[in-house]
Design an enzyme around this catalytic site. Sequence first.
Site, PDB file in Angstrom:
ATOM      1  N   ASP A  43     -12.291 -10.210  -0.838  1.00  0.00           N
ATOM      2  CA  ASP A  43     -13.588 -10.292  -0.163  1.00  0.00           C
ATOM      3  C   ASP A  43     -14.517  -9.319  -0.874  1.00  0.00           C
ATOM      4  O   ASP A  43     -14.064  -8.317  -1.421  1.00  0.00           O
ATOM      5  CB  ASP A  43     -13.510 -10.056   1.361  1.00  0.00           C
ATOM      6  N   ASN A  46       2.155  -5.222  -3.167  1.00  0.00           N
ATOM      7  CA  ASN A  46       0.744  -5.522  -2.894  1.00  0.00           C
ATOM      8  C   ASN A  46      -0.017  -4.223  -2.623  1.00  0.00           C
ATOM      9  O   ASN A  46       0.484  -3.344  -1.908  1.00  0.00           O
ATOM     10  CB  ASN A  46       0.695  -6.429  -1.646  1.00  0.00           C
ATOM     11  N   GLU A  99       0.787  -1.235   0.000  1.00  0.00           N
ATOM     12  CA  GLU A  99       0.000   0.000   0.000  1.00  0.00           C
ATOM     13  C   GLU A  99       0.820   1.286   0.000  1.00  0.00           C
ATOM     14  O   GLU A  99       0.582   2.173   0.802  1.00  0.00           O
ATOM     15  CB  GLU A  99      -0.939   0.002   1.221  1.00  0.00           C
ATOM     16  N   GLU A 146      -6.271 -10.697  -1.315  1.00  0.00           N
ATOM     17  CA  GLU A 146      -7.080 -10.465  -0.108  1.00  0.00           C
ATOM     18  C   GLU A 146      -8.556 -10.370  -0.467  1.00  0.00           C
ATOM     19  O   GLU A 146      -9.294  -9.543   0.066  1.00  0.00           O
ATOM     20  CB  GLU A 146      -6.616  -9.175   0.602  1.00  0.00           C
ATOM     21  N   HIS A 202     -10.288  -5.985  -2.239  1.00  0.00           N
ATOM     22  CA  HIS A 202     -11.365  -5.847  -1.251  1.00  0.00           C
ATOM     23  C   HIS A 202     -12.485  -5.080  -1.937  1.00  0.00           C
ATOM     24  O   HIS A 202     -12.455  -3.849  -1.998  1.00  0.00           O
ATOM     25  CB  HIS A 202     -10.884  -5.059  -0.029  1.00  0.00           C
TER      26      HIS A 202
HETATM   27  C1  XIL Z   1      -6.432  -6.206   8.214  1.00  0.00           C
HETATM   28  C2  XIL Z   1      -6.770  -7.368   9.127  1.00  0.00           C
HETATM   29  O1  XIL Z   1      -7.667  -8.198   8.463  1.00  0.00           O
HETATM   30  C3  XIL Z   1      -7.366  -6.876  10.414  1.00  0.00           C
HETATM   31  O2  XIL Z   1      -7.504  -7.944  11.335  1.00  0.00           O
HETATM   32  C4  XIL Z   1      -6.468  -5.807  11.035  1.00  0.00           C
HETATM   33  O3  XIL Z   1      -7.103  -5.268  12.164  1.00  0.00           O
HETATM   34  C5  XIL Z   1      -6.183  -4.716  10.035  1.00  0.00           C
HETATM   35  O4  XIL Z   1      -5.612  -5.266   8.873  1.00  0.00           O
HETATM   36  N1  XIL Z   1      -5.044  -4.561   3.597  1.00  0.00           N
HETATM   37  C6  XIL Z   1      -4.058  -5.401   4.063  1.00  0.00           C
HETATM   38  C7  XIL Z   1      -4.333  -6.265   5.225  1.00  0.00           C
HETATM   39  O5  XIL Z   1      -2.990  -5.507   3.435  1.00  0.00           O
HETATM   40  O6  XIL Z   1      -3.178  -6.467   6.002  1.00  0.00           O
HETATM   41  C8  XIL Z   1      -5.437  -5.717   6.081  1.00  0.00           C
HETATM   42  O7  XIL Z   1      -5.734  -6.688   7.093  1.00  0.00           O
HETATM   43  C9  XIL Z   1      -6.660  -5.406   5.242  1.00  0.00           C
HETATM   44  C10 XIL Z   1      -6.322  -4.368   4.213  1.00  0.00           C
END
Ligand code: XIL
Length: 432
Positions: free
Chosen positions: A255, A187, A145, A253, A224
């Site tokens: 969802d 990422n 990020e 990741e 996401h």
């Molecule tokens: C999130 C986790 O799922 C949570 O449990 C934590 O509180 C915060 O981080 N991008 C990412 C992940 O790269 O590491 C994040 O994970 C979600 C967004």
Amino acid sequence: MGLLVGAAVMVTSSAQAATTLGASAAERSGRYFGTAVAASRLSDSAYTTILNREFNQVTPENEMKIDATEPQQGQFSYGNADRIVQHARSRNMQVRGHTLAWHSQQPGWMQNMSGSTLRNAMLNHVTQVATHFRGQIAWWDVVNEAFADGSSGARRDSNLQRTGNDWIEAAFRAADAADPNAQLCYNDYNIDNWNDAKTQAVYRMVQDFRSRGVPIDCVGLQSHFTGGSNYPSNYRTTLSSFAALGVDVHITELDIRNAPSDAYRNVTNDCLAVARCKGITVWGIRDSDSWRSGESPLLFNGSGQKKAAYDAVLAALNNGTTPTNPVTTPPPTGNPTTPPPSGNCTATITPGTVWGDRYNTSVTVSGASTWSVVVAITAPQKVSTTWSGSFSWDSSGNVMTVRSNGSNTFGFTTMMNGNSSARPQIRSCTAG
Ligand code: XIL
């Protein structure tokens, strides 16, 4: 004649659809299907039952982040991360390391640093953590990020960014030195829409890294998807455009708010359509495990039941989408029908798809309903993924014992690691 009939039956049975996400991804196209895992849930047997059944790749959800692994400067803490790695590797699941350098989830001591002190602390962190896990991590999210949202195409402002624009490549070089065999990824989120300034900016960085020899192997799209950043119709273009730079792409990741089947199916098909899309990781198992549990964005409900989106993903994985980069030469001859040298049942090898770097094998057992089969692999080849059996390994890692778990066919993916000619050998088939 009898042999020919047997062969025809074998082809039919190896074409049966696999029934779990990981097995389907591996068997049909040599990909993985993974999930984020929280160490705190490994004691929940409902959770681990689904994890062990469905997934062949794992990403620690929080346990490898900077605040977890270096809570005090110079004091490293790996217990929870090691537990996840051990759980995964003992079951032949590949591990994605997440993440070595990030503006978020920094420990207090790092948040308060700047300049060359911070740069050196970051590089030391990358080196120490990548060294600790050396040999156990298939892919590292080296940097997470680092770009700003919106139309600027700029880097995200952060303490790390303020140490100088070259902080990202410095992190990649440090990770490469510490674990030369891990694949190193950048990422990010909101890099799904090919037309977004942020996507274009990351693309240009990767292009620049490739042209200058900065060691980057892959790009992770967090994906996401919510109302705010939704699944774009040009997602496949984004995946293939990054891939055209010579890097692999990973959906890291995934969802999706309310888990619509269509979007999950489309994302899956987009990955399957791009040869360099190596696999999909969902960000949690059950909705109740999700960091966005209010949006019910995952494939299993809070009771661990499969949702409609699960069926859509499984069907897409099984849909016979042509494996995307098979070598078109005939399957290896090897020893497809070598009778077992010992034992009281028969295990027959059927060669599967061959890619440039790996190949699939399936084994069908006859003459017993419960059995164990011993298979030897020739080093440096290594099995990376397994399905439809219960697998254990000798200490060399080259001989595996497979016990029946309901199916009379099991399978596995073998990485060639430079030896493209050797093929697995059946050592024995023992009933009972
Ligand atoms: C999130 C986790 O799922 C949570 O449990 C934590 O509180 C915060 O981080 N991008 C990412 C992940 O790269 O590491 C994040 O994970 C979600 C967004």
